[in-house]
Design an enzyme around this catalytic site. Structure first.
Site, PDB file in Angstrom:
ATOM      1  CG  HIS A  73      -1.873  -1.035   1.616  1.00 41.88           C
ATOM      2  ND1 HIS A  73      -2.745  -1.334   0.071  1.00 41.88           N
ATOM      3  CD2 HIS A  73      -2.437  -1.955   2.050  1.00 41.88           C
ATOM      4  CE1 HIS A  73      -3.624  -2.278   0.450  1.00 41.88           C
ATOM      5  NE2 HIS A  73      -3.414  -2.604   1.547  1.00 41.88           N
ATOM      6  CG  HIS A  87      -6.593  -5.048   1.753  1.00 40.17           C
ATOM      7  ND1 HIS A  87      -6.215  -6.129   2.534  1.00 40.17           N
ATOM      8  CD2 HIS A  87      -7.620  -4.621   2.383  1.00 40.17           C
ATOM      9  CE1 HIS A  87      -7.007  -6.249   3.592  1.00 40.17           C
ATOM     10  NE2 HIS A  87      -7.883  -5.460   3.472  1.00 40.17           N
ATOM     11  CG  ASP A 144      -5.025  -9.870   3.207  1.00 39.35           C
ATOM     12  OD1 ASP A 144      -4.640 -10.380   2.194  1.00 39.35           O
ATOM     13  OD2 ASP A 144      -4.969  -8.690   3.562  1.00 39.35           O
TER      14      ASP A 144
END
Lengths: 102, 308
Positions: B126, B165, B245
């Site tokens: 990120h 993500h 995740d």
């Protein structure tokens, strides 16, 4: 655990990664049909459209009941799974998403 | 197959506070899983900190210096945003995570090992060129890719990201760089909100969004769509942003993967690397916040790196 952190993000800021944390599941273990569906329905009705409710139940009939409930109400049964419970106990985890229109 | 495990105990010293899901226990859980007898063949070593030269191939120098200047006193914490927090040990942990990625590239590109897995934290995908985000400070994967190009003379590097993500930071760092391909699957809608299939960079970015509730079949289908583009790019090194995740148990997302799905994607990546670049794979730990699912999924990943 992560659910406790949900309040940290300030209003008006873009949502952060922790805001996607699942709250603790609604614990409906030990309840027999039709109580799990009734209690889940009450919890879902208090949520915003698109929000996800995660719950735990021990009644094996809940599997059939939540499938039927999703079919009837239009709420989406995202996932369900049987989990390891205490010896001799079956635990089922369900994720239900509230339908878009009220 | 020779596979190197890089990890450093100081990764445990980055502490974002009680209840934060990106916690030191994540690293303990992964290392405990990799401690079992079946992983006895792993080579193991400790990385060194990444250098300013290595980091500034990706991030502006003033950004790197600003992050490294944040050194809270022992017990104090400084929040860079609602998610991303620095403690006394955070800067060193971030430098070691990036340094592990660099070292993994060195070992793989010089043929010392075939593949490497970096069990490190903080994660990196990120982190944008000039912004920390989503538990990340430095773009470990892109630092590794640029190091492979600058020091080992590689022309084309692929970064494959199966964290749940979107790797917005990786995409931010490479979207104008046709020498690096970025392919990523992610749940959408979900943090950070990017990762639509329409985000294609300069033809070097490939995104496969998955809806909440999607399981292993949808995940595999997504990657069956992405991998031919990666193979056509003919990478000389494959870097993996290995987040776990997307597992059904993860508390920060709503996909429904299980351990065999992580083994499958790892096997696909290794097979692609075998065809394109002599099998060279560098894998970096990204997310994964259910400790048991993280441990068993990372073990499935590393087991597959060893066997395929």
């Amino acid at each position: 655990m992560a659910g406790k952190l949900r309040g940290r993000t300030l209003a008006g800021k873009p949502p952060g990664m922790l805001d996607s944390a699942m709250p603790d599941p609604l614990d409906l273990r030990g309840l027999a049909c039709p109580l799990p569906v009734l209690k889940a329905n009450k919890a879902l009705r208090a949520m915003a459209p698109g929000e996800t409710l995660v719950l735990l139940a021990t009644d094996p009939a809940a599997v059939k009941d939540f499938h039927a409930y999703a079919q009837e109400t239009g709420h989406e049964l995202l996932a369900w799974a049987e989990e390891q419970g205490r010896p001799g106990e079956r635990v089922f985890r369900f994720a239900l998403r509230r339908r878009q229109e009220a | 197959m020779t596979v190197l495990l890089l990890t450093h105990r100081d990764g445990l010293q980055h502490d974002m506070g009680e209840g934060h899901p990106e916690c030191p226990d994540r690293l303990r859980a992964v290392l405990q899983a990799l401690d079992s007898e079946e992983f006895a063949d792993l080579l193991r070593d400790e990385p060194e900190e990444a250098t300013l030269e290595q980091l500034t191939r990706v991030h502006p120098a003033d950004y790197v210096e600003a992050i490294l200047a944040i050194r809270p006193r022992e017990g104090d914490r400084i929040a860079l945003d609602g998610d991303t927090i620095m403690s006394a040990g955070s800067a060193r942990a971030a430098l070691l995570a990036a340094g592990a990625a660099v070292r993994a590239v060195d070992e793989v590109c010089t043929g010392q090992v075939l593949r490497a897995f970096c069990a490190t934290r903080p994660p990196g995908h990120h982190a944008e060129r000039r912004r920390p985000m989503g538990f990340c400070f430095f773009s470990n994967a892109v630092v590794a890719a640029r190091h492979a190009q600058a020091v080992h003379g590689l022309e084309r590097v692929a970064i494959l990201d199966f964290d749940v993500h979107h790797g917005n930071g990786t995409q931010d760092c490479v979207q104008n760089d046709p020498s690096i391909l970025f392919a990523s699957s992610q749940q959408m809608p979900l943090y950070p909100g990017t990762g639509e299939a329409s985000e294609t960079g300069v033809g070097n970015v490939f995104n496969a969004p998955l809806p909440p509730g999607a399981g292993g079949d949808a995940f595999r289908e997504a990657w069956e769509g992405l991998l031919p583009a990666v193979e056509a790019f003919a990478p000389q090194l494959v870097i993996v942003s290995a987040g776990f995740d997307a597992h059904a148990r993860d508390p920060l997302a709503q996909l429904r993967l299980a351990e065999p799905d992580f083994a499958w994607i790892t096997q696909q990546i290794c097979a692609l690397a075998d065809r394109c670049c002599g099998g060279r794979v560098v894998s970096l730990l990204e997310g994964g916040y259910d400790l048991a699912a993280l441990a068993s999924s990372a073990a499935a990943h590393v087991r597959t790196l060893l066997r395929s």
